[in-house]
Write a protein that holds these residues in place. Structure first.
Motif, PDB file in Angstrom:
ATOM      1  N   TRP A 213       0.837  -1.211   0.000  1.00  0.00           N
ATOM      2  CA  TRP A 213       0.000   0.000   0.000  1.00  0.00           C
ATOM      3  C   TRP A 213       0.870   1.258   0.000  1.00  0.00           C
ATOM      4  N   LYS A 214       1.898   1.250   0.836  1.00  0.00           N
ATOM      5  CA  LYS A 214       2.772   2.428   0.946  1.00  0.00           C
ATOM      6  C   LYS A 214       3.696   2.543  -0.258  1.00  0.00           C
ATOM      7  N   SER A 215       4.334   1.422  -0.640  1.00  0.00           N
ATOM      8  CA  SER A 215       5.322   1.499  -1.718  1.00  0.00           C
ATOM      9  C   SER A 215       4.681   1.847  -3.059  1.00  0.00           C
ATOM     10  N   ALA A 216       3.455   1.395  -3.283  1.00  0.00           N
ATOM     11  CA  ALA A 216       2.759   1.694  -4.528  1.00  0.00           C
ATOM     12  C   ALA A 216       1.961   2.990  -4.450  1.00  0.00           C
ATOM     13  N   GLU A 217       2.023   3.666  -3.278  1.00  0.00           N
ATOM     14  CA  GLU A 217       1.328   4.938  -3.061  1.00  0.00           C
ATOM     15  C   GLU A 217      -0.160   4.825  -3.443  1.00  0.00           C
ATOM     16  N   LEU A 218      -0.777   3.739  -2.967  1.00  0.00           N
ATOM     17  CA  LEU A 218      -2.168   3.468  -3.347  1.00  0.00           C
ATOM     18  C   LEU A 218      -3.149   4.466  -2.738  1.00  0.00           C
ATOM     19  N   GLU A 219      -2.737   5.142  -1.683  1.00  0.00           N
ATOM     20  CA  GLU A 219      -3.620   6.152  -1.097  1.00  0.00           C
ATOM     21  C   GLU A 219      -3.961   7.244  -2.101  1.00  0.00           C
ATOM     22  N   TYR A 222      -6.882   5.543  -4.146  1.00  0.00           N
ATOM     23  CA  TYR A 222      -8.096   5.041  -3.501  1.00  0.00           C
ATOM     24  C   TYR A 222      -8.531   5.834  -2.268  1.00  0.00           C
ATOM     25  N   GLY A 223      -7.689   6.741  -1.807  1.00  0.00           N
ATOM     26  CA  GLY A 223      -8.007   7.467  -0.575  1.00  0.00           C
ATOM     27  C   GLY A 223      -7.305   6.833   0.613  1.00  0.00           C
ATOM     28  N   PRO A 224      -7.326   7.491   1.760  1.00  0.00           N
ATOM     29  CA  PRO A 224      -6.565   7.017   2.925  1.00  0.00           C
ATOM     30  C   PRO A 224      -7.186   5.796   3.594  1.00  0.00           C
TER      31      PRO A 224
END
Length: 304
Positions: A213-219, A222-224
């Motif tokens: 989640w962090k490495s792919a900057e998924l936030e 998709y949101g936090p």
């Protein structure tokens, strides 16, 4: 002690206490496999003897002392044999409970009612007349509020108890890891590998997914993610730190999670690594780990 029939592939599942209470100084309960029991003090009170007498009986069980031999003979006439007369069960509230199963309790009660010579007890005779046969079992079930017809088999109990605590804990619009991987846990259970306090695959999945989640900057897509209170059943060691803050993720990311779980966590070998680690920690036998790997990695994987 004669143990319940558990598949050979699931030796990691421990007995626990499902329900317990104390009535008129008699401690009683039901184990997680459905076995009714009395604690040592409760059995002593029922027999009209001092608690130390029951303690000595437990300590002498492997000897050929006359009292022990006669009680074991009584058990044999009812088709029972126990290597040890009680099970020591860790309990978060009282420490250790010595659970004497109902069959052993009745044999001890019968001994002090009829066979103890000068040590025969009127209390034992009265209570034996009241509780012989299935009466003790039914009495314990009634007193603790246990319905054997709704009993969850021990192999599934720990998964069932965890799921009941987390099922509605995640806020609407988000998903949690344990509930999302439930199909994997069920498939493993059907293959004979059941969840317990040492086999907690959602912790491994959650840790690796959080890194992705962090490495792919998924936030940014998709949101936090947010936190929610995750609780373990009170007989899990992890329950000491309840409630635990766990991550839950926006439902929009569910498709990405399922792709990652299929292709990376399972497909790239992270699940196998988790099981190998558990074997090294002696939390899982090698045979169980091998079965788990075979059971799940051979399962047909549907595309999201």
């Amino acid at each position: 002690m004669k143990t319940p029939s558990i598949p050979a592939t699931s030796p990691q599942i421990p007995l626990g206490i499902d329900k317990q209470t104390e009535i008129d100084g008699i401690g009683m309960g039901v184990l997680s496999d459905g076995t009714p029991f009395l604690n040592g003090r409760g059995l002593a009170r029922l027999c009209g003897v001092h608690h130390s007498v029951i303690q000595s009986l437990g300590a002498d069980w492997s000897t050929a002392k006359p009292t022990v031999s006669r009680i074991q003979e009584i058990l044999a006439t009812h088709g029972h044999a126990y290597d040890v007369p009680f099970t020591a069960i860790p309990d978060n509230k009282t420490g250790i409970v010595h659970a004497w199963p109902d069959a052993v309790c009745l044999a001890v009660l019968e001994y002090y009612a009829f066979d103890a010579g000068a040590n025969k007890k009127d209390e034992a005779l009265m209570n034996f007349r009241l509780l012989a046969g299935k009466a003790l079992q039914d009495f314990i079930y009634t007193q603790v509020g246990y319905d054997p017809s709704n009993h969850v088999p021990i192999q599934w109990k720990q998964f069932h108890d965890r799921m009941s605590l987390v099922y509605n804990a995640v806020p609407a619009g988000y998903f949690g890891i344990f509930k999302e991987i439930a199909d994997m846990v069920v498939h493993l259970g059907q293959s004979g590998i059941h969840i317990d306090s040492t086999f907690v695959p959602d912790g491994s999945v959650g840790s690796h997914w959080a890194k992705h989640w962090k490495s792919a900057e998924l936030e940014n897509f998709y949101g936090p993610r947010i936190k929610y209170d995750h609780n373990y059943p009170d007989y899990f060691p992890q329950a000491l730190s309840n409630p635990q803050e766990s991550n839950c993720y926006p439902e929009l990311a569910l498709g990405e999670f399922r792709r990652w779980f299929r292709e990376v966590y399972i497909g790239a070998g992270k699940f196998e690594t988790y099981l190998t680690t558990k074997v090294k920690q002696k939390a899982l036998p090698v045979s169980v780990a091998q079965l788990a790997i075979s059971a799940y990695t051979s399962k047909p994987q549907l595309k999201s």
